[in-house]
Design a protein around this motif. Sequence first.
Motif, PDB file in Angstrom:
ATOM      1  N   CYS A 172      -8.522   0.997  -3.398  1.00  0.00           N
ATOM      2  CA  CYS A 172      -8.134   0.813  -1.993  1.00  0.00           C
ATOM      3  C   CYS A 172      -7.990  -0.661  -1.642  1.00  0.00           C
ATOM      4  CB  CYS A 172      -9.183   1.440  -1.083  1.00  0.00           C
ATOM      5  SG  CYS A 172      -9.255   3.202  -1.294  1.00  0.00           S
TER       6      CYS A 172
ATOM      7  N   THR B 162      -4.482  -2.482  -0.406  1.00  0.00           N
ATOM      8  CA  THR B 162      -4.372  -3.295   0.813  1.00  0.00           C
ATOM      9  C   THR B 162      -3.676  -4.620   0.512  1.00  0.00           C
ATOM     10  OG1 THR B 162      -6.416  -2.295   1.593  1.00  0.00           O
ATOM     11  CG2 THR B 162      -5.713  -4.294   2.717  1.00  0.00           C
TER      12      THR B 162
ATOM     13  N   TYR C 293     -10.542  -2.497   4.747  1.00  0.00           N
ATOM     14  CA  TYR C 293      -9.964  -3.672   4.082  1.00  0.00           C
ATOM     15  C   TYR C 293      -8.870  -4.319   4.927  1.00  0.00           C
ATOM     16  CZ  TYR C 293     -12.657  -1.963   0.142  1.00  0.00           C
ATOM     17  OH  TYR C 293     -13.686  -1.548  -0.655  1.00  0.00           O
ATOM     18  N   PHE C 294      -8.160  -3.514   5.719  1.00  0.00           N
ATOM     19  CA  PHE C 294      -7.180  -4.089   6.657  1.00  0.00           C
ATOM     20  C   PHE C 294      -7.916  -4.770   7.811  1.00  0.00           C
ATOM     21  CE2 PHE C 294      -4.630  -0.930   4.426  1.00  0.00           C
ATOM     22  CZ  PHE C 294      -3.445  -1.622   4.202  1.00  0.00           C
TER      23      PHE C 294
END
Length: 424
Positions: free
Chosen positions: A97, A101, A129-130
């Motif tokens: 993940c 990102t 993570y964003f």
Amino acid sequence: MDGPPNCMKTASTNGPDTCRFCKSTLRHTFVDLGMSPLCESYLRPEQLNEMEPFYPLHVFVCERCFLVQLEEYVSPDHIFSEYAYFSSYSDSWLEHCRSYTEQMVERFALNSQCLVTEIASNDGYLLQYFVEKRIPVLGIEPAANVAKVAADKGVPTLVKFFGTQVAMELARERRLADLLVGNNVLAQVPDLCDFVAAMKMLLKPRGVLTLEFPHLLRLMEGNQFDTIYHEHFSYFSFLAAEKIFDAHDLALFDVEELPTHGGSLRVFGRHADDMSKPITPRVVEMRAKEDAAGLARIESYHSFAERVKETKRELLQCLIRAKDGGKAIVGYGAPGKGNTLLNYCGVGKDFLDYTVDRNPYKQGRFTPGTHIPIYPPERIRETRPDYLLILPWNLRNEIMQQMAFIREWGGQFIVPIPEATICS
Ligand SMILES: [Zn+2]
């Protein structure tokens, strides 16, 4: 073929024996795994003596659009209201993940003016993570207990089932997505046409959608019948996915093959009239690859069922040999797929003394149908079993590394899929 399948032109209701997408009559069995309980219904000790509902796991393939599918035996409200699967418990998945990102932010120049929306955002495992990059996010997640964990992490989350109703509400509030993400959710959607129509509504004119789903080609080649369970209504080839998105004026312009979940596809979609993102050669190659594997011919789907029966016999022979030799076998992991495998193969406490899982939600509970107790992983060091049956075989390398210490007492691993294999 009598014209391209188009679910928008037909009624959205689905009969029990008609294709979820193109509404053709389903006449071809892909595989019949018999009766099974819901694979995420882990039992508490006080439930062990109660009746347990079992439902058919009979999978069909549509001869017109080649969507492999399971009838909706159980309503999603029932399945997902308190979903036990918290995505954040696997290290390799989190790394996947984080890297996704990075790639998306760079490739599509995402910044603080954009919105990244994720459907079935779980506990915020991805959107976090964003958030770290100060990119606005919105999660949409039907399971309230899981959504609360996300909100506590700073990931704003709507507790709703995604569909055209939610998409219309968000569109009215001008909360359209620059990047619309759906990881391992497409398979779990009973009303596929409503879901894809909703994605179309929620996507900005130049927006990108990405979806990850297990690749049917890999399921068939790798004998991964245990990834079939009631929560997964559909199993997609690229070919079938393309037809479904095309029917909603969405074009799949890129595709990547990923190692996750035994082999997944990540497809990139856009509005059909957004010519700023040309169809990549990888799309052309994927179509050719599936065509060469016979996925556009109904006969190619007929041999799968027999190979599944062989796999069951091989696993049982392996376990019986170990037990006849007086060995102790325990499981590692209590994933949903493990429960399909255990129930279909008839492997209960007669073979496995217990299993372990890192997810505290599952510890102290029992596997559905087979009633195998689930403990924390530390139990393995205490009881020193001879064999560890790895149920989440897609994470076998990670698990064999974490559990390498079983070799201190001569312990060995059994990987059940694609065929039972002992790894020392
Ligand atoms: Zn169909």
